[in-house]
Design a protein around this motif. Structure first.
Motif, PDB file in Angstrom:
ATOM      1  N   THR A 187      -6.402   3.005   0.340  1.00 36.56           N
ATOM      2  CA  THR A 187      -5.364   3.314  -0.622  1.00 36.56           C
ATOM      3  C   THR A 187      -5.770   4.471  -1.497  1.00 36.56           C
ATOM      4  O   THR A 187      -6.933   4.770  -1.671  1.00 36.56           O
ATOM      5  CB  THR A 187      -5.070   2.115  -1.542  1.00 36.56           C
ATOM      6  N   THR A 225      -4.214   6.841  -5.171  1.00 38.01           N
ATOM      7  CA  THR A 225      -3.209   6.966  -6.213  1.00 38.01           C
ATOM      8  C   THR A 225      -2.170   7.995  -5.802  1.00 38.01           C
ATOM      9  O   THR A 225      -2.378   8.772  -4.881  1.00 38.01           O
ATOM     10  CB  THR A 225      -3.866   7.363  -7.543  1.00 38.01           C
ATOM     11  N   PRO A 249      -1.937  -0.513   2.519  1.00 42.33           N
ATOM     12  CA  PRO A 249      -2.349  -0.335   1.129  1.00 42.33           C
ATOM     13  C   PRO A 249      -1.522  -1.189   0.179  1.00 42.33           C
ATOM     14  O   PRO A 249      -0.444  -1.671   0.511  1.00 42.33           O
ATOM     15  CB  PRO A 249      -2.072   1.150   0.892  1.00 42.33           C
ATOM     16  N   CYS A 250      -2.033  -1.373  -1.027  1.00 43.37           N
ATOM     17  CA  CYS A 250      -1.285  -2.015  -2.104  1.00 43.37           C
ATOM     18  C   CYS A 250      -1.519  -1.202  -3.367  1.00 43.37           C
ATOM     19  O   CYS A 250      -2.670  -1.002  -3.781  1.00 43.37           O
ATOM     20  CB  CYS A 250      -1.733  -3.454  -2.306  1.00 43.37           C
ATOM     21  N   PHE A 251      -0.442  -0.734  -3.991  1.00 45.70           N
ATOM     22  CA  PHE A 251      -0.509   0.200  -5.106  1.00 45.70           C
ATOM     23  C   PHE A 251       0.562  -0.162  -6.122  1.00 45.70           C
ATOM     24  O   PHE A 251       1.646  -0.604  -5.759  1.00 45.70           O
ATOM     25  CB  PHE A 251      -0.277   1.620  -4.575  1.00 45.70           C
ATOM     26  N   ASN A 263       6.177   3.286  -0.509  1.00 48.99           N
ATOM     27  CA  ASN A 263       5.191   4.266  -0.070  1.00 48.99           C
ATOM     28  C   ASN A 263       5.901   5.383   0.687  1.00 48.99           C
ATOM     29  O   ASN A 263       6.513   5.157   1.730  1.00 48.99           O
ATOM     30  CB  ASN A 263       4.149   3.597   0.830  1.00 48.99           C
ATOM     31  N   TRP A 322      -1.604   6.124  -0.019  1.00 54.35           N
ATOM     32  CA  TRP A 322      -0.366   5.798  -0.736  1.00 54.35           C
ATOM     33  C   TRP A 322       0.148   7.018  -1.473  1.00 54.35           C
ATOM     34  O   TRP A 322      -0.614   7.766  -2.081  1.00 54.35           O
ATOM     35  CB  TRP A 322      -0.603   4.677  -1.743  1.00 54.35           C
ATOM     36  N   SER A 366      -2.555   3.913 -12.653  1.00 51.30           N
ATOM     37  CA  SER A 366      -2.306   3.203 -11.397  1.00 51.30           C
ATOM     38  C   SER A 366      -3.362   2.140 -11.153  1.00 51.30           C
ATOM     39  O   SER A 366      -4.450   2.148 -11.736  1.00 51.30           O
ATOM     40  CB  SER A 366      -2.313   4.192 -10.229  1.00 51.30           C
ATOM     41  N   HIS A 413      -4.871   0.071  -7.500  1.00 45.96           N
ATOM     42  CA  HIS A 413      -4.741  -0.113  -6.064  1.00 45.96           C
ATOM     43  C   HIS A 413      -5.828  -1.031  -5.535  1.00 45.96           C
ATOM     44  O   HIS A 413      -6.844  -1.253  -6.193  1.00 45.96           O
ATOM     45  CB  HIS A 413      -4.718   1.225  -5.314  1.00 45.96           C
ATOM     46  N   ASP A 423     -10.619   8.502  -3.318  1.00 45.79           N
ATOM     47  CA  ASP A 423     -10.049   8.076  -4.596  1.00 45.79           C
ATOM     48  C   ASP A 423     -10.288   9.130  -5.668  1.00 45.79           C
ATOM     49  O   ASP A 423      -9.377   9.473  -6.439  1.00 45.79           O
ATOM     50  CB  ASP A 423     -10.686   6.760  -5.062  1.00 45.79           C
ATOM     51  N   ASN A 446      -7.180   4.532 -14.119  1.00 49.64           N
ATOM     52  CA  ASN A 446      -7.073   4.179 -12.707  1.00 49.64           C
ATOM     53  C   ASN A 446      -7.885   2.909 -12.477  1.00 49.64           C
ATOM     54  O   ASN A 446      -9.103   2.898 -12.670  1.00 49.64           O
ATOM     55  CB  ASN A 446      -7.613   5.301 -11.823  1.00 49.64           C
TER      56      ASN A 446
END
Length: 221
Positions: A8, A10, A56-58, A80, A111, A135, A137, A163, A175
């Motif tokens: 993932t 940002t 991913p999870c965001f 996304n 993402w 964000s 994630h 990242d 973040n």
């Protein structure tokens, strides 16, 4: 861990809505209900991760800059646009894949928040008297559940090179990375907060932020 196994990032498009306030607040306060909302969705995504689809999870962080702290009160999810947004496709093909590896050709890896959903979240925050702070994630235990090529590269709540690139690109002052792993039938997580280096600093090293999670079950005396 190397940049080829992170799942993932940002949203670079979020830079247009960066909030006011200090770049490096000494403390991050997050409501446990907001974190719980993210963990619930992250666990559902985790259950659907496969070696071919590192989903991913965001989410965006909504809250306020309160003196020397950022107080996260809500999270906001969105779609996304990693494969549908022309700018995102160009960023991945021209910069991310050449710099961080062919693994990022996988459309599930990375993402990029849909600009419509980003604007909607910004308006909802404004209506609630809140700011878009940054964000959060998920990093799953990809070194345990991913393909054999990923087994020697350990993910954690620390930012990967990928990242760090996207944190700097987006410009968010806050973040959060949530490391999530499953052992048997139980989930375990670790959480850490990071701010990107100042523009023009000549480094990509992120600064770790002090993090406190509110426990709603304990009332203040």
């Amino acid at each position: 861990m190397t940049t080829t196994t992170t799942t993932t990032t940002t949203s670079a498009s979020a830079s247009a809505a960066r909030p006011p306030g200090p770049r490096t607040p000494p403390t991050v306060l997050i409501d446990d209900r907001a974190l719980g909302d993210f963990l619930s969705v992250a666990a559902d995504v985790y259950r659907r991760v496969t070696a071919e689809a590192p989903l991913p999870c965001f989410a965006l962080l909504l809250g306020r800059a309160e003196g020397p702290a950022f107080h996260v009160r809500r999270v906001a999810f969105g779609r996304n646009a990693r494969t549908s947004d022309p700018t995102a496709r160009q960023e991945f093909s021209d910069t991310i894949v050449p710099r961080f590896g062919a693994a990022y050709e996988n459309e599930h890896r990375g993402w990029w928040m849909d600009s419509t959903d980003l604007l909607k979240a910004a308006r909802q925050a404004e209506e609630a008297g809140l700011d878009l702070l940054g964000s959060i994630h998920m990093h799953p235990d990809w070194h345990r559940i991913g393909p054999p090529s990923a087994r020697g590269q350990v993910l954690s709540e620390r930012p990967t090179p990928m990242d760090r690139h996207l944190f700097a690109r987006a410009g968010w002052p806050l973040n959060l990375i949530c490391y999530l792993e499953r052992r048997g039938d139980a989930f375990y997580h670790a959480l850490a907060g990071w701010t990107p280096p100042a523009e023009g600093s000549g480094t990509d090293v992120c600064t770790a932020l002090d993090l406190r999670i509110r426990t709603s079950a304990l009332a203040a005396v």
